[in-house]
Design a protein around this motif. Structure first.
Motif, PDB file in Angstrom:
ATOM      1  N   ALA A 228       0.781  -1.129   0.123  1.00 18.87           N
ATOM      2  CA  ALA A 228       0.076   0.163   0.113  1.00 18.87           C
ATOM      3  C   ALA A 228       0.935   1.436   0.016  1.00 18.87           C
ATOM      4  CB  ALA A 228      -0.985   0.062   1.189  1.00 18.87           C
ATOM      5  N   VAL A 229       1.770   1.206   0.741  1.00 17.45           N
ATOM      6  CA  VAL A 229       2.841   2.605   0.774  1.00 17.45           C
ATOM      7  C   VAL A 229       3.615   2.525  -0.342  1.00 17.45           C
ATOM      8  CG1 VAL A 229       5.113   3.331   1.728  1.00 17.45           C
ATOM      9  CG2 VAL A 229       3.277   2.231   3.365  1.00 17.45           C
ATOM     10  N   VAL A 230       3.952   1.616  -1.159  1.00 21.41           N
ATOM     11  CA  VAL A 230       4.644   1.609  -2.458  1.00 21.41           C
ATOM     12  C   VAL A 230       3.480   2.330  -3.536  1.00 21.41           C
ATOM     13  CG1 VAL A 230       5.791   0.502  -4.492  1.00 21.41           C
ATOM     14  CG2 VAL A 230       6.655   0.113  -2.079  1.00 21.41           C
ATOM     15  N   GLY A 231       2.328   1.609  -3.193  1.00 21.86           N
ATOM     16  CA  GLY A 231       1.227   2.198  -4.284  1.00 21.86           C
ATOM     17  C   GLY A 231       1.041   3.580  -4.096  1.00 21.86           C
ATOM     18  N   LEU A 232       0.590   4.212  -2.700  1.00 21.14           N
ATOM     19  CA  LEU A 232       0.421   5.678  -2.479  1.00 21.14           C
ATOM     20  C   LEU A 232       1.655   6.382  -3.048  1.00 21.14           C
ATOM     21  CD1 LEU A 232      -1.055   7.481  -1.035  1.00 21.14           C
ATOM     22  CD2 LEU A 232       0.527   7.277   1.097  1.00 21.14           C
ATOM     23  N   TYR A 233       2.960   5.922  -3.118  1.00 21.82           N
ATOM     24  CA  TYR A 233       4.217   6.706  -3.740  1.00 21.82           C
ATOM     25  C   TYR A 233       3.658   7.078  -5.140  1.00 21.82           C
ATOM     26  CZ  TYR A 233       8.434   7.695  -5.795  1.00 21.82           C
ATOM     27  OH  TYR A 233       9.667   8.054  -6.649  1.00 21.82           O
ATOM     28  N   PHE A 234       3.514   5.778  -6.028  1.00 21.02           N
ATOM     29  CA  PHE A 234       3.076   6.146  -7.482  1.00 21.02           C
ATOM     30  C   PHE A 234       1.686   6.858  -7.601  1.00 21.02           C
ATOM     31  CE2 PHE A 234       6.005   2.076  -7.526  1.00 21.02           C
ATOM     32  CZ  PHE A 234       6.815   2.591  -8.646  1.00 21.02           C
ATOM     33  N   LEU A 235       0.859   6.635  -6.686  1.00 21.96           N
ATOM     34  CA  LEU A 235      -0.217   7.442  -6.924  1.00 21.96           C
ATOM     35  C   LEU A 235      -0.267   9.024  -6.584  1.00 21.96           C
ATOM     36  CD1 LEU A 235      -3.368   7.476  -7.725  1.00 21.96           C
ATOM     37  CD2 LEU A 235      -3.931   6.918  -5.143  1.00 21.96           C
ATOM     38  N   SER A 236       0.510   9.233  -5.582  1.00 19.70           N
ATOM     39  CA  SER A 236       0.425  10.520  -5.291  1.00 19.70           C
ATOM     40  C   SER A 236       1.760  11.317  -5.011  1.00 19.70           C
ATOM     41  CB  SER A 236       0.072  10.733  -3.572  1.00 19.70           C
ATOM     42  OG  SER A 236      -1.493  10.132  -3.597  1.00 19.70           O
TER      43      SER A 236
ATOM     44  N   LEU B 124      -0.949   6.277 -16.235  1.00 25.44           N
ATOM     45  CA  LEU B 124      -0.641   4.896 -15.999  1.00 25.44           C
ATOM     46  C   LEU B 124       0.198   4.616 -14.764  1.00 25.44           C
ATOM     47  CD1 LEU B 124       0.671   4.070 -19.513  1.00 25.44           C
ATOM     48  CD2 LEU B 124      -1.241   3.135 -18.398  1.00 25.44           C
ATOM     49  N   ARG B 125       1.254   5.732 -14.303  1.00 22.47           N
ATOM     50  CA  ARG B 125       1.594   5.554 -13.049  1.00 22.47           C
ATOM     51  C   ARG B 125       0.736   5.553 -11.835  1.00 22.47           C
ATOM     52  NH1 ARG B 125       6.535   7.889 -10.528  1.00 22.47           N
ATOM     53  NH2 ARG B 125       5.986   8.753  -8.382  1.00 22.47           N
ATOM     54  N   GLY B 126      -0.451   6.404 -11.918  1.00 23.27           N
ATOM     55  CA  GLY B 126      -1.295   6.330 -10.875  1.00 23.27           C
ATOM     56  C   GLY B 126      -2.336   5.001 -10.689  1.00 23.27           C
ATOM     57  N   LEU B 127      -2.293   4.370 -11.948  1.00 19.35           N
ATOM     58  CA  LEU B 127      -3.244   3.185 -12.014  1.00 19.35           C
ATOM     59  C   LEU B 127      -2.478   1.987 -11.609  1.00 19.35           C
ATOM     60  CD1 LEU B 127      -4.624   3.388 -15.680  1.00 19.35           C
ATOM     61  CD2 LEU B 127      -6.006   3.407 -13.628  1.00 19.35           C
TER      62      LEU B 127
ATOM     63  N   GLY C 227      -0.360   2.644  -9.077  1.00 18.74           N
ATOM     64  CA  GLY C 227      -0.405   2.698  -7.583  1.00 18.74           C
ATOM     65  C   GLY C 227      -1.679   2.100  -7.089  1.00 18.74           C
ATOM     66  N   CYS C 228      -2.582   2.591  -7.772  1.00 20.50           N
ATOM     67  CA  CYS C 228      -3.904   2.049  -7.314  1.00 20.50           C
ATOM     68  C   CYS C 228      -4.180   0.474  -7.162  1.00 20.50           C
ATOM     69  CB  CYS C 228      -4.899   2.499  -8.226  1.00 20.50           C
ATOM     70  SG  CYS C 228      -5.422   4.254  -8.143  1.00 20.50           S
ATOM     71  N   GLY C 229      -3.287  -0.126  -8.229  1.00 19.26           N
ATOM     72  CA  GLY C 229      -3.112  -1.660  -8.224  1.00 19.26           C
ATOM     73  C   GLY C 229      -2.581  -2.200  -6.992  1.00 19.26           C
ATOM     74  N   LEU C 230      -1.425  -1.725  -6.584  1.00 18.32           N
ATOM     75  CA  LEU C 230      -0.627  -2.042  -5.560  1.00 18.32           C
ATOM     76  C   LEU C 230      -1.337  -1.600  -4.240  1.00 18.32           C
ATOM     77  CD1 LEU C 230       2.998  -0.615  -6.490  1.00 18.32           C
ATOM     78  CD2 LEU C 230       2.016  -3.279  -6.450  1.00 18.32           C
ATOM     79  N   MET C 231      -2.254  -0.520  -4.207  1.00 17.34           N
ATOM     80  CA  MET C 231      -2.906  -0.300  -3.044  1.00 17.34           C
ATOM     81  C   MET C 231      -3.817  -1.435  -2.872  1.00 17.34           C
ATOM     82  SD  MET C 231      -2.942   3.861  -3.232  1.00 17.34           S
ATOM     83  CE  MET C 231      -3.641   4.086  -1.952  1.00 17.34           C
ATOM     84  N   LEU C 232      -4.662  -1.598  -3.831  1.00 16.95           N
ATOM     85  CA  LEU C 232      -5.751  -2.530  -3.683  1.00 16.95           C
ATOM     86  C   LEU C 232      -5.241  -3.952  -3.393  1.00 16.95           C
ATOM     87  CD1 LEU C 232      -8.722  -3.218  -4.222  1.00 16.95           C
ATOM     88  CD2 LEU C 232      -8.359  -3.775  -6.798  1.00 16.95           C
ATOM     89  N   ALA C 233      -4.089  -4.432  -4.047  1.00 15.98           N
ATOM     90  CA  ALA C 233      -3.344  -5.551  -3.642  1.00 15.98           C
ATOM     91  C   ALA C 233      -3.209  -5.729  -2.141  1.00 15.98           C
ATOM     92  CB  ALA C 233      -2.353  -5.860  -4.343  1.00 15.98           C
ATOM     93  N   GLY C 234      -2.483  -4.455  -1.626  1.00 16.84           N
ATOM     94  CA  GLY C 234      -2.139  -4.203  -0.284  1.00 16.84           C
ATOM     95  C   GLY C 234      -3.446  -4.780   0.694  1.00 16.84           C
TER      96      GLY C 234
END
Length: 307
Positions: free
Chosen positions: A135-143, A269-272, A274-281
């Motif tokens: 989730a943290v890695v996903g947040l980095y890519f999203l925000s 694409l970077r945000g998507l 990140g969202c995918g990683l956050m959802l997986a987390g």
């Protein structure tokens, strides 16, 4: 799959959809009223909308024996304060960020709950830490931008996620010690009162602005709180915990879809990614809790936060 389980999954999917699209309503509402005014009116409506459910199911609620009872008004004050903090930060953040971003970042409370539970001397499982890292890695890519800065809106929504996590833990402790439906309605009333008092102090509250925001307010109050909460209560009688974990995590996905469809918001694409990683987390974190527990804790199972 049993018919009852399938019905429960469908109801939970409807709940996640309603909560996801609520982020769109919350963002649109900011075009007409301030965040505290919006929250004050919608939580007042949400509190009133639960009264029929209380009258219908209230007498059927049974409380575990051997657990200290807590008056509803005391529990409502505690939960209402946490709800006020979380909803205020989230609503203010939506002024500066997209509905999709807010939906996924808010969903981080799922990962934060067991981590914040460390203060209650609860030990997170390995899967929880894996989910948190994803989730943290996903947040980095999203925000987080290339300049290593996070937008003000995303930051406010992230702060709100911590309060949502604390609120979940608080409700998990209070629910078996008082009437859960009355607690839900009363905490919404406390949040509404605090929001309206704050709005009168820092915002220009006008009847015309509220009337202009009627549709978003009705969706946020009656739809997101009244209807979705009722569906959740009904569904979780037959829902499998693992199914619930996955389905409720889709709230962020529906927020992103709603933002794209109704507001023209576009994720890069970077945000998507990140969202995918956050959802997986979120899914990994929830499943690790459900599959790892041998029996429900004496304080009751934790349930998702309604937006």
């Amino acid at each position: 799959m049993k018919q009852g389980t399938l019905k429960a999954d469908i109801l939970l999917l409807m709940t996640a959809t309603i909560w996801g699209f609520a982020f769109v309503a919350q963002r649109v509402g900011m075009d007409y009223v301030g965040p505290f005014t919006f929250n004050g009116v919608r939580f007042a409506l949400g509190s009133l909308s639960l009264l029929p459910l209380i009258l219908l199911l209230g007498k059927r609620q049974s409380q575990p024996k051997g657990i200290e009872r807590i008056p509803v008004f005391k529990g409502a004050l505690l939960a209402g304060l946490a709800l006020f903090a979380g909803s205020s930060l989230q609503q203010a953040g939506l002024v500066y960020t997209t509905a999709g971003n807010a939906g996924f970042i808010t969903g981080l409370y799922v990962v934060l709950v067991p981590i914040v539970g460390l203060f209650w001397r609860q030990r997170p499982r390995v899967g929880t830490w894996i989910g948190a890292m994803l989730a943290v890695v996903g947040l980095y890519f999203l925000s987080v931008t290339s300049d290593f800065t996070i937008s003000f809106g995303d930051f406010l929504v992230l702060l709100a996620a911590f309060f949502w996590a604390g609120h979940v833990l608080l409700i998990g402790w209070l629910a078996p010690r008082t009437d859960p439906l009355k607690l839900a309605s009363a905490q919404f009333a406390v949040c509404a009162a605090l929001s309206l008092l704050t709005a009168l102090a820092v915002e220009q509250v006008s009847l015309q602005g509220i009337l202009d925001a009627t549709v978003p307010i009705l969706y946020g109050g009656l739809g997101s709180v009244g209807i979705a909460y009722t569906l959740q209560v009904i569904a979780q009688r037959d829902a499998h915990p693992a199914h619930s974990a996955i389905i409720m995590s889709l709230e962020g996905v529906f927020a992103a879809l709603g933002g794209w469809w109704l507001l023209g918001e576009i994720l890069t694409l970077r945000g998507l990614f990140g969202c995918g990683l956050m959802l997986a987390g979120m899914i990994v974190s929830e499943l690790s809790v459900f599959f790892g527990q041998k029996k429900p804790d004496a304080a009751g199972e934790l349930s998702p936060v309604g937006e």
